[in-house]
Design an enzyme around this catalytic site. Structure first.
Site, PDB file in Angstrom:
ATOM      1  N   TRP A  98       0.834  -1.213   0.000  1.00  0.00           N
ATOM      2  CA  TRP A  98       0.000   0.000   0.000  1.00  0.00           C
ATOM      3  C   TRP A  98       0.858   1.249   0.000  1.00  0.00           C
ATOM      4  CZ3 TRP A  98      -3.977  -1.791  -1.969  1.00  0.00           C
ATOM      5  CH2 TRP A  98      -4.500  -3.028  -1.572  1.00  0.00           C
ATOM      6  N   ASP A 166      -1.750   6.914   5.981  1.00  0.00           N
ATOM      7  CA  ASP A 166      -2.777   5.974   5.555  1.00  0.00           C
ATOM      8  C   ASP A 166      -3.023   5.054   6.750  1.00  0.00           C
ATOM      9  OD1 ASP A 166      -4.264   3.848   4.638  1.00  0.00           O
ATOM     10  OD2 ASP A 166      -2.888   3.277   3.021  1.00  0.00           O
ATOM     11  N   LYS A 190     -12.489  -1.650   7.500  1.00  0.00           N
ATOM     12  CA  LYS A 190     -11.884  -2.473   8.552  1.00  0.00           C
ATOM     13  C   LYS A 190     -12.632  -2.171   9.855  1.00  0.00           C
ATOM     14  CE  LYS A 190      -8.309  -3.234   5.685  1.00  0.00           C
ATOM     15  NZ  LYS A 190      -8.417  -3.212   4.257  1.00  0.00           N
TER      16      LYS A 190
HETATM   17  N1  PMP Z   1      -4.019   0.998   2.455  1.00  0.00           N
HETATM   18  C1  PMP Z   1      -4.122  -0.015   3.334  1.00  0.00           C
HETATM   19  C2  PMP Z   1      -3.295   0.015   4.577  1.00  0.00           C
HETATM   20  C3  PMP Z   1      -5.011  -1.069   3.085  1.00  0.00           C
HETATM   21  O1  PMP Z   1      -5.104  -2.083   3.947  1.00  0.00           O
HETATM   22  C4  PMP Z   1      -5.780  -1.057   1.899  1.00  0.00           C
HETATM   23  C5  PMP Z   1      -6.774  -2.136   1.576  1.00  0.00           C
HETATM   24  N2  PMP Z   1      -6.740  -3.270   2.259  1.00  0.00           N
HETATM   25  C6  PMP Z   1      -5.619   0.006   1.011  1.00  0.00           C
HETATM   26  C7  PMP Z   1      -4.752   1.029   1.325  1.00  0.00           C
HETATM   27  C8  PMP Z   1      -6.424   0.089  -0.262  1.00  0.00           C
HETATM   28  O2  PMP Z   1      -7.679   0.471   0.154  1.00  0.00           O
HETATM   29  P1  PMP Z   1      -8.971   0.513  -0.769  1.00  0.00           P
HETATM   30  O3  PMP Z   1      -9.250  -0.869  -1.195  1.00  0.00           O
HETATM   31  O4  PMP Z   1      -9.990   1.091   0.185  1.00  0.00           O
HETATM   32  O5  PMP Z   1      -8.679   1.437  -1.897  1.00  0.00           O
END
Ligand code: PMP
Length: 355
Positions: A98, A166, A190
């Site tokens: 991420w 994030d 989450k």
């Molecule tokens: N950042 C983190 C820490 C995540 O865990 C996730 C998804 N599991 C994301 C970003 C991507 O998020 P999204 O699917 O809501 O775009």
């Protein structure tokens, strides 16, 4: 009875599911799904959902809350666009998939990314610690909990630059000091609510200062905050359920109480993994995530037997992310300690038979 260790979308409290289901059938005489987002009844939901975020996290004065769409993935771009200043330089700490995604999106909008530190050399199995952060950065970005690899920052990076985080997979799981951050963003799916909404907590001082020549209206946090997340049709159901979930969190003792429960759950599972000769954790102990515990079988030929046993016990969502393999037990707020005990008992039983 199922024990949902899924990484997200994930388990929410059972009473939240029940209340949400009942509002689908009857929310002041209509379904929550058919009410206009401009109707006073939904405006009240939006207001409460924003207020409860402030209450739960003790958000200080001078910060605003917004519920947008696009997930944390669009958050990568929104954060970088809104925080871009004259230097067009930013520092990113790369702790996994991420964070790598956030770096990629920042580069796309013309930010000169300085990767301050990375744990890629050891397959993202630790949180980098010894690195220096230069001064002339527009902002520093990090990912507080690495959902896929199972690592978590237990202390925030030290910097004088604006700090962006994030927090998708650990927000509302533990106490934070919001004043340490200029911008926090998190996908809802989450510990907040169902997928569909993305939460932003932003310092008012940073709004409207972007130097980006490109700023689509939807991505401009200043306009979103001014319009109180109603610039366009918001994800009404996701926000409604987030409100229910935050009510539940606060009614049950708030973040302090849930943090204690989360620590107990993580301790129970990690203790078993550490003392069990048939399993091993995949990340540095001091950097372990209390939300996502990643582990492997010492002998992979046992996989079939182990998988059969946990499935029979009602455990779901245990396989690791498709990019890492192994196992990942996600222990979000709503997962009861009893579910972790069920998993630990399966591990013990498996060990008795195969050790
Ligand atoms: N950042 C983190 C820490 C995540 O865990 C996730 C998804 N599991 C994301 C970003 C991507 O998020 P999204 O699917 O809501 O775009």
């Amino acid at each position: 009875m199922k024990h949902n260790f899924g990484a997200g979308p994930c388990i929410l409290p059972q009473n939240v599911f029940k209340e949400a289901a009942s509002a689908v059938m009857d929310f002041n005489g209509l379904s929550i799904l058919e009410v206009s987002h401009r109707h006073k009844d939904f405006v009240a939901v939006m207001d409460e959902a924003m207020d409860l975020v402030k209450k739960a996290l003790n958000v200080p004065a001078g910060y605003s809350v917004a519920y947008l769409q696009g997930g944390a993935t669009l958050g990568f771009t929104i954060a970088a666009l809104n925080m871009m200043r004259d230097n067009k330089k930013a520092g990113y700490i790369n702790t996994g998939t991420w964070a790598t995604g956030a770096i990629k999106e920042a580069k796309k909008i013309g930010i000169d990314v300085n990767v301050l530190a990375s744990s890629e050399d050891k397959n993202f199995s630790y949180i980098p610690k010894d690195y220096s952060i230069p001064d002339e950065l527009d902002f520093v970005h990090f990912t507080s909990n690495n959902t896929i690899y199972g690592t978590q920052f237990h202390a925030i990076p030290k910097t004088n630059s604006p700090l962006i985080c994030d927090m998708s997979s650990d927000i509302f799981s533990k106490e934070i000091n919001v004043a340490d951050f200029d911008l926090i963003y998190a996908g809802a799916q989450k510990n907040l609510g169902p997928a569909g909404a993305t939460l932003y907590i932003v310092k008012d001082d940073v709004l409207g200062k972007s130097t980006s020549p490109f700023m689509p209206t939807y991505l401009d946090l200043k306009q979103q905050i001014e319009k109180e997340s109603m610039l366009n049709t918001p994800p009404v159901f996701s926000i409604y359920v987030a409100m229910l979930n935050l009510r539940d969190l606060i009614a049950n003792g708030g973040i302090a109480a849930i943090e204690a429960k989360n620590n107990a759950k993580a301790a129970l599972l990690y203790q078993e993994i550490d003392s069990n000769p048939l399993f091993k954790g995949t990340v540095a102990k001091e950097d372990r995530s209390r939300m996502n515990a990643t582990f492997l079988l010492e002998d992979e030929s046992h996989q079939e037997i182990f998988d059969k046993m946990w499935k029979e016990a009602g455990v779901v969502g245990l396989p690791g992310h498709r990019s890492t393999g192994g196992y990942r037990a996600s222990m979000y707020n709503a997962l009861p300690l009893e579910s972790v005990q069920v998993l630990v008992d399966v591990i013990k039983e498996f060990t008795k038979k195969n050790g």
